[in-house]
Design an enzyme around this catalytic site. Structure first.
Site, mmCIF file in Angstrom:
data_model
loop_
_atom_site.group_PDB
_atom_site.id
_atom_site.type_symbol
_atom_site.label_atom_id
_atom_site.label_comp_id
_atom_site.label_asym_id
_atom_site.label_seq_id
_atom_site.Cartn_x
_atom_site.Cartn_y
_atom_site.Cartn_z
ATOM 1 N N GLY A 116 15.681 20.192 34.259
ATOM 2 C CA GLY A 116 16.299 21.235 33.433
ATOM 3 C C GLY A 116 15.815 22.596 33.892
ATOM 4 N N ALA B 126 11.634 26.787 31.602
ATOM 5 C CA ALA B 126 11.424 27.097 30.176
ATOM 6 C C ALA B 126 12.338 26.314 29.243
ATOM 7 C CB ALA B 126 11.548 28.589 29.882
ATOM 8 N N SER B 127 13.020 25.279 29.762
ATOM 9 C CA SER B 127 13.865 24.481 28.873
ATOM 10 C C SER B 127 13.004 23.596 27.971
ATOM 11 C CB SER B 127 14.852 23.631 29.688
ATOM 12 O OG SER B 127 14.164 22.801 30.602
ATOM 13 N N GLY B 128 11.794 23.301 28.398
ATOM 14 C CA GLY B 128 10.911 22.482 27.558
ATOM 15 C C GLY B 128 10.410 21.212 28.228
ATOM 16 N N LYS B 129 10.644 21.064 29.530
ATOM 17 C CA LYS B 129 10.255 19.832 30.243
ATOM 18 C C LYS B 129 8.761 19.535 30.073
ATOM 19 C CE LYS B 129 11.626 21.547 34.211
ATOM 20 N NZ LYS B 129 12.067 22.851 33.704
ATOM 21 N N SER B 130 7.927 20.526 30.404
ATOM 22 C CA SER B 130 6.481 20.295 30.367
ATOM 23 C C SER B 130 5.992 20.084 28.951
ATOM 24 C CB SER B 130 5.729 21.490 30.972
ATOM 25 O OG SER B 130 6.075 21.623 32.314
ATOM 26 N N SER C 258 7.861 16.495 35.564
ATOM 27 C CA SER C 258 8.587 17.650 35.012
ATOM 28 C C SER C 258 8.719 18.734 36.078
ATOM 29 C CB SER C 258 7.938 18.160 33.724
ATOM 30 O OG SER C 258 6.705 18.716 33.933
HETATM 31 P P1 ADP Z 1 9.596 23.968 31.452
HETATM 32 O O1 ADP Z 1 8.515 22.951 31.730
HETATM 33 O O2 ADP Z 1 10.947 23.345 31.295
HETATM 34 O O3 ADP Z 1 9.573 25.150 32.367
HETATM 35 P P2 ADP Z 1 7.968 24.720 29.199
HETATM 36 O O4 ADP Z 1 7.707 23.439 28.449
HETATM 37 O O5 ADP Z 1 6.885 25.251 30.091
HETATM 38 O O6 ADP Z 1 9.339 24.563 29.985
HETATM 39 O O7 ADP Z 1 8.356 25.887 28.197
HETATM 40 C C1 ADP Z 1 9.194 25.693 27.085
HETATM 41 C C2 ADP Z 1 8.804 26.717 25.997
HETATM 42 O O8 ADP Z 1 9.678 26.556 24.871
HETATM 43 C C3 ADP Z 1 7.389 26.493 25.497
HETATM 44 O O9 ADP Z 1 6.793 27.750 25.252
HETATM 45 C C4 ADP Z 1 7.603 25.710 24.205
HETATM 46 O O10 ADP Z 1 6.559 25.906 23.287
HETATM 47 C C5 ADP Z 1 8.891 26.350 23.695
HETATM 48 N N1 ADP Z 1 9.668 25.506 22.772
HETATM 49 C C6 ADP Z 1 10.078 25.908 21.549
HETATM 50 N N2 ADP Z 1 10.773 24.950 20.927
HETATM 51 C C7 ADP Z 1 10.826 23.885 21.764
HETATM 52 C C8 ADP Z 1 11.429 22.588 21.654
HETATM 53 N N3 ADP Z 1 12.110 22.208 20.585
HETATM 54 N N4 ADP Z 1 11.291 21.738 22.708
HETATM 55 C C9 ADP Z 1 10.615 22.143 23.827
HETATM 56 N N5 ADP Z 1 10.037 23.355 23.967
HETATM 57 C C10 ADP Z 1 10.119 24.233 22.944
#
Ligand code: ADP
Length: 207
Positions: free
Chosen positions: A35, A38-42, A106
């Site tokens: 994704g 910042a979609s929430g993968k990690s 992720s």
């Molecule tokens: P990615 O790994 O996809 O780059 P991150 O997990 O690092 O994304 O970042 C996602 C951000 O969105 C985090 O700051 C997380 O706390 C925030 N967030 C808020 N609501 C949610 C949710 N429902 N699911 C996942 N992340 C969320």
């Protein structure tokens, strides 16, 4: 990719995968989170990892940024380097899964072809590959922007950023779709656990 070395032979060891998994009371597989940044993968993979390990399940998260600090230190963000990044992660995740571990990866992994290659590597060896599309609209990702990367990309300080000036090819047939704009982290974790349970990847005590 062609193989450089010659005179190398596969050594199978003294245990079959089935014997190993039975003795270790484990069942490996790979959950591949893809994704936008910042979609929430990690966040979701970390929460899932925590629940699984707390239940005594061997699980390990391979995370984009972390892997780029070590194994993939020499790779950048060109299409070629992104492909090699994903190829190596696919191979490593497969090894973890073969060992009986639930490997959670992720990575943005924006190109369908690269993800499909990771899938093929697993499936040709009989290891389950669960593609999880973390489907958050770019507006939501940009608003969350925990590392300030969208801001930099919009300002032109970061080139080739997925979703801004580099493509993201959404999965066509992912096993799971999570919607972090409307699903809490806990709900996403529940959906992942249900999928693992359905596939018999959880030992009885953790199911
Ligand atoms: P990615 O790994 O996809 O780059 P991150 O997990 O690092 O994304 O970042 C996602 C951000 O969105 C985090 O700051 C997380 O706390 C925030 N967030 C808020 N609501 C949610 C949710 N429902 N699911 C996942 N992340 C969320």
């Amino acid at each position: 990719m062609t193989q450089k070395a010659t005179n190398i032979h596969w050594h199978a060891g003294n245990l079959t995968r089935e014997e190993r998994w039975k003795l270790l009371k484990a069942r490996g597989c790979t959950m591949w989170f893809t994704g936008l940044s910042a979609s929430g993968k990690s966040t979701i993979a970390s929460a899932l990892e925590q629940v699984l390990v707390q239940r005594g399940v061997h699980c390990y998260r391979l995370d984009g940024d972390n892997i780029r600090h070590g194994l993939n230190k020499n790779l950048g963000f060109s299409a070629e380097d992104r492909a090699e990044n994903i190829r190596r992660i696919g191979e490593v995740a497969k090894l973890f899964a073969d060992s009986g571990c639930i490997a959670l990866t992720s990575f943005i992994s924006p190109y369908r072809k690269d993800r499909d290659l990771a899938r093929q590597m697993h499936e040709k060896d009989g290891i389950a590959f669960i593609e999880v599309f973390v489907d958050a609209p770019i507006e939501v990702c940009e608003q969350r922007d925990p590392k300030g990367l969208y801001k930099k990309a919009r300002a032109g300080e970061l080139k080739g950023f997925t979703g801004i000036d580099d493509p993201y090819e959404a999965p066509e047939k992912p096993e799971l779709v999570l919607k972090p704009a409307t699903m809490s982290v806990e709900e996403s974790v529940k959906v992942c656990l249900a999928e693992l349970s359905k596939r018999g990847a959880l030992p009885t005590w953790a199911d």
